[in-house]
Design an enzyme around this catalytic site. Sequence first.
Site, PDB file in Angstrom:
ATOM      1  N   LYS A  78      -9.093  -9.152  15.160  1.00 21.23           N
ATOM      2  CA  LYS A  78      -8.221  -9.194  16.337  1.00 21.23           C
ATOM      3  C   LYS A  78      -8.995  -8.678  17.551  1.00 21.23           C
ATOM      4  O   LYS A  78      -9.776  -7.733  17.441  1.00 21.23           O
ATOM      5  CB  LYS A  78      -6.980  -8.328  16.096  1.00 21.23           C
ATOM      6  CG  LYS A  78      -5.927  -8.443  17.187  1.00 21.23           C
ATOM      7  CD  LYS A  78      -4.707  -7.584  16.851  1.00 21.23           C
ATOM      8  CE  LYS A  78      -3.616  -7.713  17.883  1.00 21.23           C
ATOM      9  NZ  LYS A  78      -2.442  -6.871  17.561  1.00 21.23           N
ATOM     10  N   SER A 153       1.876  -9.422  17.742  1.00 25.85           N
ATOM     11  CA  SER A 153       0.826  -9.851  18.634  1.00 25.85           C
ATOM     12  C   SER A 153      -0.454 -10.327  17.951  1.00 25.85           C
ATOM     13  O   SER A 153      -1.305 -10.943  18.591  1.00 25.85           O
ATOM     14  CB  SER A 153       0.479  -8.692  19.572  1.00 25.85           C
ATOM     15  OG  SER A 153      -0.019  -7.592  18.836  1.00 25.85           O
ATOM     16  N   SER A 177       3.200  -5.955  14.613  1.00 23.99           N
ATOM     17  CA  SER A 177       2.277  -7.049  14.936  1.00 23.99           C
ATOM     18  C   SER A 177       1.394  -7.542  13.797  1.00 23.99           C
ATOM     19  O   SER A 177       0.663  -8.517  13.977  1.00 23.99           O
ATOM     20  CB  SER A 177       1.392  -6.646  16.102  1.00 23.99           C
ATOM     21  OG  SER A 177       2.133  -6.737  17.274  1.00 23.99           O
TER      22      SER A 177
HETATM   23  N1  GLN Z   1       6.213  -6.790  19.462  1.00 22.97           N
HETATM   24  C1  GLN Z   1       5.979  -5.380  19.610  1.00 22.97           C
HETATM   25  C2  GLN Z   1       5.602  -5.060  21.030  1.00 22.97           C
HETATM   26  O1  GLN Z   1       5.486  -5.973  21.792  1.00 22.97           O
HETATM   27  C3  GLN Z   1       4.930  -4.919  18.647  1.00 22.97           C
HETATM   28  C4  GLN Z   1       3.572  -5.181  19.114  1.00 22.97           C
HETATM   29  C5  GLN Z   1       2.542  -4.624  18.208  1.00 22.97           C
HETATM   30  O2  GLN Z   1       2.807  -4.251  17.076  1.00 22.97           O
HETATM   31  N2  GLN Z   1       1.336  -4.559  18.734  1.00 22.97           N
HETATM   32  O3  GLN Z   1       5.428  -3.931  21.397  1.00 22.97           O
END
Ligand code: GLN
Length: 480
Positions: A78, A153, A177
């Site tokens: 990532k 994400s 995410s």
């Molecule tokens: N969807 C969540 C956010 O936008 C989690 C994102 C993540 O785990 N990086 O904060």
Amino acid sequence: MMLYQKSAAELSYMLQNGECSAAELLTQVHSRMEQLEPELGAYLTCAEDCMQQAMAVDAARARGEQLHPLAGIPIAIKDNISTKNLRTTCGSKMLEHYIPPYDATVIRKLRDAGMVILGKTNMDEFAMGSSTETSYFHPTRNPLAHDRTAGGSSGGSAAAVAAGEAVLALGTDTGGSIRQPAAFCGVVGFKPTYGSVSRYGLIAYASSFDQIGTFSRTVRDAAMLTQLLCGHDPMDATSAQRSYPDFAAELMPEIHGLRIGIPKEYFGSHVQDDVKSVVSAALHRMEQMGAQLVEISLPSTEYAVNAYYILACAEASSNLARFDGTRFGYRAQGCTSPAQLYERTRSEGFGREVKRRILLGTFVLSAGYYEDCYLRARAAQRSIAQELHEALRCCDLIAAPSAPEPAFLLGERLNHPVQMYQSDLCTVPANLAGLPAISIPCGSVDGLPVGLQLLGRPFGERTILNAAHAYELEVQNAAV
Ligand code: GLN
């Protein structure tokens, strides 16, 4: 079966027995990328030295050197994890040309093990999102349904593994995410306990929740990779000082007698009915395999999404203050004062969602709102964590859906932030409590995969992996 479709465990065996070479495996993965990338957009940057990495492993093996079981296995990373001399953008214009001068601890471990780093995967900008659509570069499509999101994400990592454009991948999970995109793409996503994997070199979003974890096609592969990643790191002050069992070597399909808590709040009206049915059927199967299902209640769950977004944005507003045009990353040109430089750099360098969160985070930390917002969110976090910890005293695991619905359509939620945030309600509690949690495929709705989530005790990775492995074997055996 083509090499790129196989699990890391199978490939490891084949590599060790000379049934294929790391170079051959990489060639297959590369041709897969060539074929699919124009449509999927899972990657942002490809590593140019992959073939050298693979050939170095093959040469070491030919010399008879003792290699790590994962040596020669291609892995995608990532793009918020720092890789020396390999562009790391966080999916943002702010870091579009940023080349880190050092490797994150996890990357050093992968390199030391001889894993082949394929490149960097697409993500929501600074990991803020649930669909990989807030990336500055392009969205990632779900490999199983191209009109749908891959989740987020870490959508690029999930899509790469699901499509055979990587055998394994690293992601990060701040509020879901890893687990949510894994569920959307039909792969295994594992977020270990907060503190078990070093965050050194991970570009911070919300430091008290961020955790690096794995994407794989099997639970055994998750165990093998997690094994490599876990361990104390003096470079990360939140890294736990403890030793870890050998998850991979000790992996056993253990589920008999396991007490699995089923919290009714995770099966409420906000979760799509057919998702509930698929998850319930999977749990029923676990019961037939000898697990004991226990109904539990976690009443504070209803505050989880609100508390998470207040706390995560507060931390983000502080963490992202470093992107000001003076040290690294994007710098607005032609500015005549430092104030103008900060303002223009940040206005031009960050996307809408990131700005929204910095504003929200700054707001909840400001005098007058700190007590009403931030401190109340902290209180909610404590109740949520306490309830989970208490439940895990009488249950070995807690089971829930990984997401309230299967992969949604691209564009559907981009202009509806609250709806987007709501889709995290199944995953954020584990982060608020620092617990380990896995998402494994457990069926489908209209051809779209559904994920089963298993949460465990702090540092209870082994119990999660063993139960998930047992379920996976049972499903596989039933299919043959
Ligand atoms: N969807 C969540 C956010 O936008 C989690 C994102 C993540 O785990 N990086 O904060």
